[in-house]
Design an enzyme around this catalytic site. Structure first.
Site, PDB file in Angstrom:
ATOM      1  N   HIS A 108       0.811  -1.218   0.000  1.00 20.54           N
ATOM      2  CA  HIS A 108       0.000   0.000   0.000  1.00 20.54           C
ATOM      3  C   HIS A 108       0.849   1.275   0.000  1.00 20.54           C
ATOM      4  CE1 HIS A 108      -3.274   2.707   0.114  1.00 20.54           C
ATOM      5  NE2 HIS A 108      -2.672   3.317   1.099  1.00 20.54           N
TER       6      HIS A 108
ATOM      7  N   TYR B  67       1.852   5.278  -2.397  1.00 29.03           N
ATOM      8  CA  TYR B  67       2.180   6.657  -2.001  1.00 29.03           C
ATOM      9  C   TYR B  67       3.592   7.036  -2.422  1.00 29.03           C
ATOM     10  CZ  TYR B  67      -2.321   7.459  -0.404  1.00 29.03           C
ATOM     11  OH  TYR B  67      -3.668   7.650  -0.432  1.00 29.03           O
TER      12      TYR B  67
ATOM     13  N   HIS C 111      -8.906   0.521 -11.811  1.00 30.00           N
ATOM     14  CA  HIS C 111      -8.605   1.516 -10.773  1.00 30.00           C
ATOM     15  C   HIS C 111      -7.148   1.973 -10.842  1.00 30.00           C
ATOM     16  CE1 HIS C 111      -7.997   3.404  -6.906  1.00 30.00           C
ATOM     17  NE2 HIS C 111      -7.071   2.507  -6.620  1.00 30.00           N
ATOM     18  N   PHE C 112      -6.209   1.002 -10.900  1.00 33.98           N
ATOM     19  CA  PHE C 112      -4.830   1.505 -10.816  1.00 33.98           C
ATOM     20  C   PHE C 112      -4.303   2.001 -12.148  1.00 33.98           C
ATOM     21  CE2 PHE C 112      -4.016  -3.187 -10.635  1.00 33.98           C
ATOM     22  CZ  PHE C 112      -3.345  -3.323 -11.837  1.00 33.98           C
ATOM     23  N   HIS C 113      -4.987   1.694 -13.249  1.00 28.66           N
ATOM     24  CA  HIS C 113      -4.577   2.393 -14.475  1.00 28.66           C
ATOM     25  C   HIS C 113      -5.068   3.831 -14.469  1.00 28.66           C
ATOM     26  CE1 HIS C 113      -3.372  -1.566 -15.919  1.00 28.66           C
ATOM     27  NE2 HIS C 113      -2.589  -0.911 -16.749  1.00 28.66           N
TER      28      HIS C 113
ATOM     29  N   ARG D  21      -9.466 -10.336 -12.979  1.00 26.61           N
ATOM     30  CA  ARG D  21      -8.213  -9.794 -13.493  1.00 26.61           C
ATOM     31  C   ARG D  21      -7.227 -10.943 -13.634  1.00 26.61           C
ATOM     32  NH1 ARG D  21      -5.023  -7.000  -8.391  1.00 26.61           N
ATOM     33  NH2 ARG D  21      -3.345  -6.822  -9.917  1.00 26.61           N
ATOM     34  N   ARG D  22      -6.061 -10.660 -14.196  1.00 23.61           N
ATOM     35  CA  ARG D  22      -4.987 -11.639 -14.282  1.00 23.61           C
ATOM     36  C   ARG D  22      -5.458 -12.970 -14.836  1.00 23.61           C
ATOM     37  NH1 ARG D  22      -1.654 -10.879  -8.599  1.00 23.61           N
ATOM     38  NH2 ARG D  22      -0.308  -9.272  -9.402  1.00 23.61           N
TER      39      ARG D  22
HETATM   40  C1  HEM Z   1       0.342   0.749 -23.249  1.00 20.40           C
HETATM   41  C2  HEM Z   1      -0.287   1.086 -22.146  1.00 20.40           C
HETATM   42  C3  HEM Z   1      -0.878   0.033 -21.227  1.00 20.40           C
HETATM   43  C4  HEM Z   1      -1.705  -1.001 -21.525  1.00 20.40           C
HETATM   44  C5  HEM Z   1      -2.293  -1.359 -22.886  1.00 20.40           C
HETATM   45  C6  HEM Z   1      -1.943  -1.727 -20.305  1.00 20.40           C
HETATM   46  C7  HEM Z   1      -2.750  -2.856 -20.180  1.00 20.40           C
HETATM   47  C8  HEM Z   1      -2.858  -3.651 -19.070  1.00 20.40           C
HETATM   48  C9  HEM Z   1      -3.728  -4.775 -18.910  1.00 20.40           C
HETATM   49  C10 HEM Z   1      -4.697  -5.274 -19.976  1.00 20.40           C
HETATM   50  C11 HEM Z   1      -3.520  -5.291 -17.668  1.00 20.40           C
HETATM   51  C12 HEM Z   1      -4.274  -6.397 -16.963  1.00 20.40           C
HETATM   52  C13 HEM Z   1      -4.068  -7.745 -17.370  1.00 20.40           C
HETATM   53  C14 HEM Z   1      -4.722  -8.771 -16.477  1.00 20.40           C
HETATM   54  O1  HEM Z   1      -5.073  -8.514 -15.299  1.00 20.40           O
HETATM   55  O2  HEM Z   1      -4.879  -9.881 -16.966  1.00 20.40           O
HETATM   56  C15 HEM Z   1      -2.503  -4.504 -17.036  1.00 20.40           C
HETATM   57  C16 HEM Z   1      -1.995  -4.723 -15.769  1.00 20.40           C
HETATM   58  C17 HEM Z   1      -1.132  -3.871 -15.121  1.00 20.40           C
HETATM   59  N1  HEM Z   1      -0.653  -2.659 -15.582  1.00 20.40           N
HETATM   60 FE1  HEM Z   1      -0.945  -1.894 -17.427  1.00 20.40          FE
HETATM   61  N2  HEM Z   1      -1.264  -1.109 -19.292  1.00 20.40           N
HETATM   62  C18 HEM Z   1      -0.599  -0.029 -19.817  1.00 20.40           C
HETATM   63  C19 HEM Z   1       0.183   0.872 -19.131  1.00 20.40           C
HETATM   64  C20 HEM Z   1       0.535   0.749 -17.807  1.00 20.40           C
HETATM   65  C21 HEM Z   1       1.310   1.716 -17.068  1.00 20.40           C
HETATM   66  C22 HEM Z   1       1.847   3.026 -17.649  1.00 20.40           C
HETATM   67  C23 HEM Z   1       1.455   1.219 -15.813  1.00 20.40           C
HETATM   68  C24 HEM Z   1       2.159   1.807 -14.626  1.00 20.40           C
HETATM   69  C25 HEM Z   1       3.024   2.761 -14.616  1.00 20.40           C
HETATM   70  C26 HEM Z   1       0.791  -0.057 -15.758  1.00 20.40           C
HETATM   71  C27 HEM Z   1       0.765  -0.892 -14.654  1.00 20.40           C
HETATM   72  C28 HEM Z   1       0.149  -2.110 -14.602  1.00 20.40           C
HETATM   73  C29 HEM Z   1       0.217  -3.006 -13.467  1.00 20.40           C
HETATM   74  C30 HEM Z   1       1.001  -2.768 -12.167  1.00 20.40           C
HETATM   75  C31 HEM Z   1      -0.579  -4.121 -13.799  1.00 20.40           C
HETATM   76  C32 HEM Z   1      -0.889  -5.312 -12.897  1.00 20.40           C
HETATM   77  C33 HEM Z   1      -0.172  -6.535 -13.261  1.00 20.40           C
HETATM   78  C34 HEM Z   1      -0.673  -7.700 -12.449  1.00 20.40           C
HETATM   79  O3  HEM Z   1      -1.878  -7.812 -12.184  1.00 20.40           O
HETATM   80  O4  HEM Z   1       0.184  -8.481 -12.034  1.00 20.40           O
HETATM   81  N3  HEM Z   1       0.231  -0.300 -16.987  1.00 20.40           N
HETATM   82  N4  HEM Z   1      -2.111  -3.485 -17.907  1.00 20.40           N
HETATM   83 CU   LIG Z   2      -3.875   0.050  -0.699  1.00 18.47          CU
END
Ligand code: HEM
Ligand SMILES: [Cu+2]
Length: 565
Positions: free
Chosen positions: A237, A241, A388-390, A453-454
């Site tokens: 968490h 921050y 949410h986190f996007h 998710r995931r």
């Molecule tokens: C090209 C731009 C991006 C696309 C298309 C994208 C797409 C996605 C998608 C589809 C997932 C979820 C997949 C799933 O849960 O099965 C994901 C997870 C995630 N994304 Fe992105 N994202 C982008 C940019 C970013 C950026 C800029 C960040 C952070 C600075 C970010 C951080 C994360 C994180 C931390 C996860 C979680 C991974 C997990 O669940 O283990 N993403 N993204």
């Molecule tokens: Cu939290």
């Protein structure tokens, strides 16, 4: 060059202050280059993921697995890009506000931190690329990665601590030379951010060193999964921050200068940073509300502490808006909202972070839903959370980091953010916003409709429920594609500013706002770090001692390592 209507004026500093020291420049540029390379690679993974999980690309290139790609995306963007960019940014502001340059010793420490992080990331990255660490960026046990993945991650963490030491050394040197004076706001905030980071990463360091590494080498047969997750979220968490506070630094300290205003208050921002340290650490259980072995009282206590974070958040919103309004009025704005029109909307250094702030309104509201105990059952582990986190990390924070890059790279290369580059940056901001709306809003909706998710692409045996998700998936794929284009444009601008933009005749401004003359000096107690750290640890002990002692007293049988891929 300044115009009647405040807009983009090229950011050439007329009362040119000293440039960066050449050696500091090289050190800061190394951090930024590392961050941008991670951003580019992470974006490729993001695009492929968005297309795969919506069924548009079924087989991934080079035989990559979906979860391998997801690990790469989460690690590169959530952990590596953010950490490297943040530390580079903090170093830059520290040298600017604390005397113009690091001492040789401080710079050497900063380089040691950098190389430790570099080696750590290369180790962890190689393990992911060779499919030996497909454990996602949260590396939950009992998923079992190669020990070298955990060792690499530990190096990344310890390297970031060493970088913090460079910041503390510089701060200490300034304090000694200026006894009794409050430290400049930027450096105060950087120190607060690094204190938060070090206290937070202690949790994940304990998990990695005492649980994951011995278990992954096979020195101990089993791991207590619940305990490891508790250590992880003690860190997970405040991690958010650590992403957010540097964005706040930009909003509080740098933007006032860009809008030709003054910082509204010198004390409120310091107070908010201290409150963020206090209230962001003892609250990790709000990520474990579905965890069976933790008593409801302790979950509830941490939920309450989580909501205290509303106070510094609203203080921030108030202070930033007050700063904007005062700046607008000093430029002659009339009426209640006339100041809005005096803001430099045509300047990407202002526009990008402000769009990020706007996204933080729904983003923050979503966070309150996530943390609301029972309501968490509805959204837990669904795509809602990803949405949410996007919206928060990948928009509020990232757009702010883009805004910073648009002047920080010029300040380091002494090149000009040309009007064309500025306009391209505005286009980039618009594309990012549209792409994120198209990806993140449908993620929230299908999440509520139950889409996990995931998960790689599946039709769940053509279950009727999964059919309902189909149109949202198509929107997510379109949004993801736009976001990818957004990153390509951003990196294009970054490369242009780094190598090709015209050289400036004078040095380029590093915007640091001045505090408004009517603001009283901050009370010295705000800089009594030992007091705040002690209170933080007291809160941590209250929130965690009983449940963690419980986990030791009633240990689970533990799990042997599993490889599900
Ligand atoms: C090209 C731009 C991006 C696309 C298309 C994208 C797409 C996605 C998608 C589809 C997932 C979820 C997949 C799933 O849960 O099965 C994901 C997870 C995630 N994304 Fe992105 N994202 C982008 C940019 C970013 C950026 C800029 C960040 C952070 C600075 C970010 C951080 C994360 C994180 C931390 C996860 C979680 C991974 C997990 O669940 O283990 N993403 N993204
Ligand atoms: Cu939290």
């Amino acid at each position: 060059m300044s115009q009647a209507h405040p807009g983009y004026d090229g950011a050439v500093l007329h009362d040119a202050k000293a440039e960066f020291d050449a050696k500091d420049k090289a050190m800061i540029k190394a951090h930024l280059a590392f961050a941008y390379i991670s951003l580019g690679l992470g974006a490729i993974a993001g695009l492929l993921q968005a297309l795969e999980r919506t069924g548009m690309v079924i087989s991934l290139p080079l035989g990559t697995g979906y979860y391998q790609l997801l690990t790469l995306h989460g690690v590169l963007l959530g952990l590596v890009f953010t950490t490297l960019f943040i530390i580079g940014f903090l170093h830059s502001g520290i040298v600017k506000t604390l005397g113009g340059a690091y001492s040789n010793a401080e710079r050497r420490v900063a380089w040691v931190g950098f190389y430790m992080m570099l080696i750590g990331v290369i180790m962890a990255g190689l393990m992911i690329l060779t499919n030996q660490a497909t454990v996602l960026y949260t590396f939950y046990a009992p998923l079992h990665a190669s020990p070298w993945f955990y060792i690499g991650s530990a190096l990344l963490i310890v390297g970031s601590w060493v970088s913090g030491v460079a910041i503390f050394m510089s701060y200490g040197r300034w304090k000694k030379a200026n006894p009794g004076k409050p430290a400049p706001l930027f450096s105060f905030m950087s120190v607060a951010t690094m204190i938060l980071w070090i206290i937070a990463t202690l949790g994940v360091a304990v998990e990695v060193l005492f649980q994951l590494i011995p278990w992954s080498f096979g020195w101990v047969p089993r791991i207590d999964v619940e305990l490891s997750r508790t250590f992880f979220w003690y860190f997970g968490h405040p991690l958010v921050y650590f992403w957010l506070l540097p964005a706040y630094i930009y909003w509080y300290v740098n933007i006032p200068r860009i809008i030709k205003g003054k910082i509204f208050s010198d004390s409120l921002p310091r107070l908010t940073f201290i409150l963020f340290i206090l209230y962001s650490i003892p609250v990790g259980f709000h990520h474990q509300l579905m965890e069976p072995g933790i008593g409801y009282f302790w979950k509830f206590l941490q939920v309450i502490l989580t909501f205290f974070v509303v106070i510094p958040s609203l203080l921030t919103a108030f202070t930033i808006l007050a700063t904007f309004e005062l700046a607008g009025r000093s430029l002659g704005a009339k009426g209640r909202f006339g100041w809005v029109r005096k803001m430099p909307w045509g300047d990407v250094r202002f526009l990008a972070p402000v769009v990020g702030m706007l996204f933080f309104i729904p983003g923050g509201a979503g966070g309150i839903i996530n943390a609301s105990y029972q309501m968490n059952q509805v959204v837990h582990n669904t795509l809602w959370v990803t949405g949410h986190f996007h919206m928060t990390l990948a928009t509020t924070v990232i757009l702010t980091f883009f805004g910073i890059s648009y002047w920080l790279i010029p300040a380091l290369t002494n090149r000009i953010l040309t009007p064309v580059a500025n306009r391209l940056g505005i286009l980039q901001t618009v594309i990012w916003s549209l792409g994120m709306l198209l990806m993140s809003v449908p993620m929230h909706i299908t999440g509520i409709l139950g889409e996990p998710r995931r998960t790689a692409y599946t039709t769940y045996g053509n279950a009727p429920l999964a059919e309902i998700w189909r149109p949202y998936r198509a929107m997510m794929a379109m949004g993801g594609t736009l976001l990818f284009i957004g990153i390509v444009i951003f990196l294009g601008i970054a490369i242009y500013l780094w190598y090709f933009a015209p050289k400036a005749a004078q040095s380029i401004e590093y915007p640091i706002g001045e505090v408004n003359d009517k603001a009283p000096a901050p009370p010295p107690i705000l800089e009594r770090w030992s007091l705040w750290v002690a209170i933080t640890f007291a809160l941590v002990l209250i929130a965690y001692t009983v449940p963690i002692v419980g986990m030791f007293m009633n240990p689970s049988p533990g799990s042997p390592p599993l490889r599900t891929w």
